[in-house]
Design a protein around this motif. Sequence first.
Motif, mmCIF file in Angstrom:
data_model
loop_
_atom_site.group_PDB
_atom_site.id
_atom_site.type_symbol
_atom_site.label_atom_id
_atom_site.label_comp_id
_atom_site.label_asym_id
_atom_site.label_seq_id
_atom_site.Cartn_x
_atom_site.Cartn_y
_atom_site.Cartn_z
ATOM 1 N N LEU A 70 0.844 -1.172 -0.002
ATOM 2 C CA LEU A 70 0.215 -0.125 0.000
ATOM 3 C C LEU A 70 0.996 1.230 -0.003
ATOM 4 C CD1 LEU A 70 -2.606 -1.291 2.966
ATOM 5 C CD2 LEU A 70 -2.730 -1.025 0.077
ATOM 6 N N VAL A 71 0.278 2.541 -0.404
ATOM 7 C CA VAL A 71 1.158 3.671 -0.382
ATOM 8 C C VAL A 71 1.489 3.910 1.182
ATOM 9 C CG1 VAL A 71 0.070 4.499 -2.787
ATOM 10 C CG2 VAL A 71 -1.077 4.795 -0.759
ATOM 11 N N PRO A 72 2.357 4.859 1.317
ATOM 12 C CA PRO A 72 2.663 5.087 2.419
ATOM 13 C C PRO A 72 1.738 5.649 3.548
ATOM 14 C CG PRO A 72 4.644 5.772 1.142
ATOM 15 C CD PRO A 72 3.445 5.519 0.267
ATOM 16 N N ARG A 103 -0.636 3.198 4.380
ATOM 17 C CA ARG A 103 -0.143 2.214 5.272
ATOM 18 C C ARG A 103 -0.173 2.892 6.965
ATOM 19 N NH1 ARG A 103 3.823 1.175 2.551
ATOM 20 N NH2 ARG A 103 5.455 2.538 3.097
ATOM 21 N N ALA A 104 0.295 4.288 6.898
ATOM 22 C CA ALA A 104 0.554 4.844 8.135
ATOM 23 C C ALA A 104 -0.999 4.949 8.858
ATOM 24 C CB ALA A 104 1.045 6.372 7.821
ATOM 25 N N VAL A 105 -1.737 5.344 8.400
ATOM 26 C CA VAL A 105 -3.291 5.553 8.750
ATOM 27 C C VAL A 105 -3.564 4.126 9.415
ATOM 28 C CG1 VAL A 105 -5.560 6.061 8.564
ATOM 29 C CG2 VAL A 105 -3.852 7.593 7.472
ATOM 30 N N MET A 106 -3.642 2.915 8.496
ATOM 31 C CA MET A 106 -3.955 1.747 8.981
ATOM 32 C C MET A 106 -2.994 1.206 10.226
ATOM 33 S SD MET A 106 -4.031 -1.563 6.237
ATOM 34 C CE MET A 106 -2.099 -1.679 6.266
ATOM 35 N N PHE A 112 -8.387 10.723 5.225
ATOM 36 C CA PHE A 112 -7.078 11.018 4.852
ATOM 37 C C PHE A 112 -6.760 10.744 3.254
ATOM 38 C CE2 PHE A 112 -7.352 6.698 5.446
ATOM 39 C CZ PHE A 112 -6.679 5.901 4.347
ATOM 40 N N GLU A 113 -5.971 11.536 2.687
ATOM 41 C CA GLU A 113 -5.634 11.731 1.403
ATOM 42 C C GLU A 113 -4.240 10.911 0.913
ATOM 43 O OE1 GLU A 113 -5.615 15.422 -1.856
ATOM 44 O OE2 GLU A 113 -4.818 15.682 0.320
#
Length: 435
Positions: free
Chosen positions: A357-359, A362-365, A377-378
């Motif tokens: 996944l895009v960073p 991935r960070a929100v997840m 989130f964008e």
Amino acid sequence: MKIKLSNGLRPLLLGALLLGNSTLATSALAEVRPLDRIVAIVDNDVIMKSQLDQRINEVLQTIEKRGAELPPQEVMQQQVLERLITENLQLQLGERSGIRISDEELNQALGTIAQRNNLTLEQFRAALANDGLSLEAAREQIRREMVISRVRQQRVAERIQVSNQEVQNFLSSDLGKLQLSEEYHLGNILIPLPEGADAQTIQHAERAALDTYQQLQGGADFSQLAVSRSASENALEGGDMGWRKAAQLPPPFDSLVGDLAIGQVTEPVRTPAGFILLKLLDKRGGEHLVRDEVHVRHILIKPSAIRSSEETRRLVERLRQRILNGEDFGELAKSFSEDPGSALNGGDLNWIDPNALVPEFRAVMADSANGQLSEPFETAYGWHILEVLGRRATDASEAFREQQAVNLLRNRKYDEELQTWLRQIRDEAYVEIKL
């Protein structure tokens, strides 16, 4: 003053852009003249001669601006009428499906168009009037485009099926191997052979290649030997070839490279250009390793020509609130999400490797607890909300490859399925042409 309504907004079935120096398509609201007449009955609706004439004029303007040759009038009339019929059928489907575009969404779209033309809404209205177009007509055309988009999203996505056999065939195909196989970071050394080399020259080159291989086996620096001995075009870069997939390599290297451990070098291989040695510097993807996987679902809404990024964020926020108020995440994803690979499944991405996944996603997840609905989130794809359904550690390499194949095949099928569906609804409709 001519208004540029949109860079991307266009009549979906006509394919003619709403050009900066042309007026907005107003076929739905064309004023009925005293001599107007019905040119087609389409199920429960009709198409008027004024609508047909208006759309033909738009197409002619587009063709003239492109400098293309105009088709015969009869051909043009028939093609445009067929497109109007198909468009009308989709709008009727939207009506029967209860698809509604709110005044807020329309106002946001108009505001975005005005802003992109550096105009206030009043200036925008005046400019439209100067072009003989009312604000109400512009709103109606935008509404039609949005309805058609949502109808397609619902009706076409549900038709796309990817069988397990298709997945396996894709994974075993050359294209599948190229897109989903592991990648190798390679270096090469080429000991050259001139064209038409005699036996003595070949023996000399072979000895030089074997000597190079033995030095490498003894710990010599590959990049230094590449600079001093290789005739390859990347010799001055230490023989670095960059990242390649096995399918991008000629035989027998496509099979040899998979057996190398990182740091190993192939024995010299004779090729038409000379003797080549490959070194595996690194590899990525396709590993059979135990990985952390996350079961996640999401809703994606993309900014468009009629919806800015901020307006898209606000729409995602409203969807989030509806979920918090008790509406079903999966049903809202089916209705609104613009990710064709997951919308039909209620936004479910299934078990997925976070590294795929895009960073930003991935960070929100990673920061979301199981069952927690994220804030909007964008990413580069648009605005999302997500919900983590579970986490596990597993050897997911094969399952991950299969899911990638499913997504690729679904996206590939969409355009083809859209055309099939359009033909089907046309064939099944009652249409009486009265030209």
